[in-house]
Design an enzyme around this catalytic site. Structure first.
Site, mmCIF file in Angstrom:
data_model
loop_
_atom_site.group_PDB
_atom_site.id
_atom_site.type_symbol
_atom_site.label_atom_id
_atom_site.label_comp_id
_atom_site.label_asym_id
_atom_site.label_seq_id
_atom_site.Cartn_x
_atom_site.Cartn_y
_atom_site.Cartn_z
ATOM 1 N N GLY A 73 14.601 -1.044 13.082
ATOM 2 C CA GLY A 73 14.533 -2.458 13.470
ATOM 3 C C GLY A 73 14.986 -3.323 12.316
ATOM 4 O O GLY A 73 15.000 -2.871 11.162
ATOM 5 N N GLN A 78 15.564 -10.778 7.125
ATOM 6 C CA GLN A 78 15.819 -9.733 6.126
ATOM 7 C C GLN A 78 17.247 -9.782 5.573
ATOM 8 O O GLN A 78 17.511 -9.235 4.509
ATOM 9 C CB GLN A 78 15.532 -8.344 6.708
ATOM 10 N N CYS A 121 9.255 -0.560 5.633
ATOM 11 C CA CYS A 121 10.066 -1.760 5.854
ATOM 12 C C CYS A 121 11.306 -1.664 4.986
ATOM 13 O O CYS A 121 11.216 -1.304 3.806
ATOM 14 C CB CYS A 121 9.261 -3.006 5.485
ATOM 15 N N LEU A 122 12.461 -1.971 5.565
ATOM 16 C CA LEU A 122 13.710 -1.915 4.802
ATOM 17 C C LEU A 122 13.697 -2.906 3.643
ATOM 18 O O LEU A 122 14.470 -2.755 2.700
ATOM 19 C CB LEU A 122 14.909 -2.192 5.726
ATOM 20 N N HIS A 163 5.956 -5.617 14.100
ATOM 21 C CA HIS A 163 6.434 -5.652 12.708
ATOM 22 C C HIS A 163 7.585 -6.657 12.573
ATOM 23 O O HIS A 163 7.605 -7.464 11.632
ATOM 24 C CB HIS A 163 6.874 -4.228 12.308
ATOM 25 N N GLU A 164 8.533 -6.615 13.510
ATOM 26 C CA GLU A 164 9.700 -7.524 13.450
ATOM 27 C C GLU A 164 9.288 -8.970 13.702
ATOM 28 O O GLU A 164 9.799 -9.898 13.076
ATOM 29 C CB GLU A 164 10.770 -7.111 14.465
ATOM 30 N N HIS A 167 8.140 -10.666 10.678
ATOM 31 C CA HIS A 167 9.225 -11.146 9.816
ATOM 32 C C HIS A 167 9.661 -12.562 10.204
ATOM 33 O O HIS A 167 10.035 -13.360 9.347
ATOM 34 C CB HIS A 167 10.445 -10.223 9.904
HETATM 35 O O1 GNR Z 1 12.760 1.197 9.849
HETATM 36 C C1 GNR Z 1 11.619 0.778 10.031
HETATM 37 N N1 GNR Z 1 10.640 1.647 10.366
HETATM 38 C C2 GNR Z 1 9.368 1.247 10.760
HETATM 39 C C3 GNR Z 1 8.365 2.199 10.796
HETATM 40 C C4 GNR Z 1 7.096 1.861 11.199
HETATM 41 C C5 GNR Z 1 6.816 0.567 11.578
HETATM 42 C C6 GNR Z 1 7.788 -0.395 11.535
HETATM 43 C C7 GNR Z 1 9.070 -0.056 11.140
HETATM 44 S S1 GNR Z 1 10.318 -1.266 11.130
HETATM 45 C C8 GNR Z 1 11.323 -0.656 9.840
HETATM 46 C C9 GNR Z 1 12.577 -1.477 9.688
HETATM 47 C C10 GNR Z 1 12.200 -2.867 9.208
HETATM 48 O O2 GNR Z 1 11.895 -3.131 8.080
HETATM 49 N N2 GNR Z 1 12.177 -3.808 10.104
HETATM 50 O O3 GNR Z 1 11.802 -5.047 9.786
HETATM 51 NI NI NI Z 2 10.499 -4.825 8.051
#
Ligand code: GNR
Ligand code: NI
Length: 201
Positions: A73, A78, A121-122, A163-164, A167
């Site tokens: 995601g 980001q 998270c990336l 999670h997204e 952000h």
């Molecule tokens: O790649 C991602 N893996 C992930 C694993 C568990 C819960 C959420 C995520 S999202 C993350 C990519 C990211 O940072 N998205 O904002």
């Molecule tokens: Ni993230």
């Protein structure tokens, strides 16, 4: 002056294709991904007023960056863009399963049960920590063609959407981590500052 037939045919063809990119790892992400400590990750995203070709172009570049970084995601914040736009692909190895593009997503309801799951998270590379969240969310959004959509998501999709969506509000998963010791250790190991976490619990 109206566009020529060739121009109109071109944009119609582009529009009907929506947002499609090869699921491949490039040498460099087209859009660099900002990391913890960078204030762009803390700014709230603004609503997208019109889902047009510029929005689809951005979603395409976000997807290319996401595949290149091996994520499932990515939110526009980001890559330093403060728009309510996110892309998700839980199946990046399967070219037959198209990615999701969510514009102006809103969580309509949370389920009452909670789950613990190890998130990454990336924008905080290498840090993986447990986060407690509702198992199920109902979300409404516009797709890449501006069509209204509604979705009830659980499992990894429900987790990723939440999670997204964080952000979009300048919230990072580390803000939700309750295990102080693991948090401090995980951040330190990867060279991140504890003071860049804005704990919300
Ligand atoms: O790649 C991602 N893996 C992930 C694993 C568990 C819960 C959420 C995520 S999202 C993350 C990519 C990211 O940072 N998205 O904002
Ligand atoms: Ni993230």
């Amino acid at each position: 002056m109206a566009g020529s037939f060739a121009q109109m045919a071109h944009s119609a063809a582009q529009a009907s294709r929506g947002v499609q990119v090869p699921k491949q790892v490039l040498d460099q992400p087209p859009l660099p991904i900002h990391t913890l400590g960078d204030p762009v990750l803390r700014a709230p995203a603004r609503r997208v007023s019109k889902v047009d070709e510029a929005v689809r172009d951005l979603a395409r570049d976000m997807l290319r960056s996401m595949y290149t970084a091996h994520g499932i995601g990515l939110a526009a914040a980001q890559v330093g863009v403060h728009k309510q736009l996110l892309v998700i692909d839980l199946d990046p190895e399967n070219p037959a399963n198209p990615p999701m593009v969510l514009v102006n997503p809103e969580i309509r309801s949370f389920g009452s049960s909670l789950d613990t799951y190890e998130e990454g998270c990336l924008s905080i590379p290498g840090v993986y920590l447990n986060v407690v969240r509702p198992t199920v969310v109902e979300v409404s959004y516009r797709d890449e063609m501006g069509r209204p959509q509604k979705l009830k998501a659980d499992g990894l999709l429900g987790r990723c959407i939440q999670h997204e969506m964080d952000h979009l509000n300048g919230v990072l998963f580390v803000d939700r981590v309750t295990d102080e010791l693991s948090l401090n250790e995980g951040l330190k190991e990867k060279g991140f500052q504890r003071s860049d976490v804005h704990s919300i619990r």
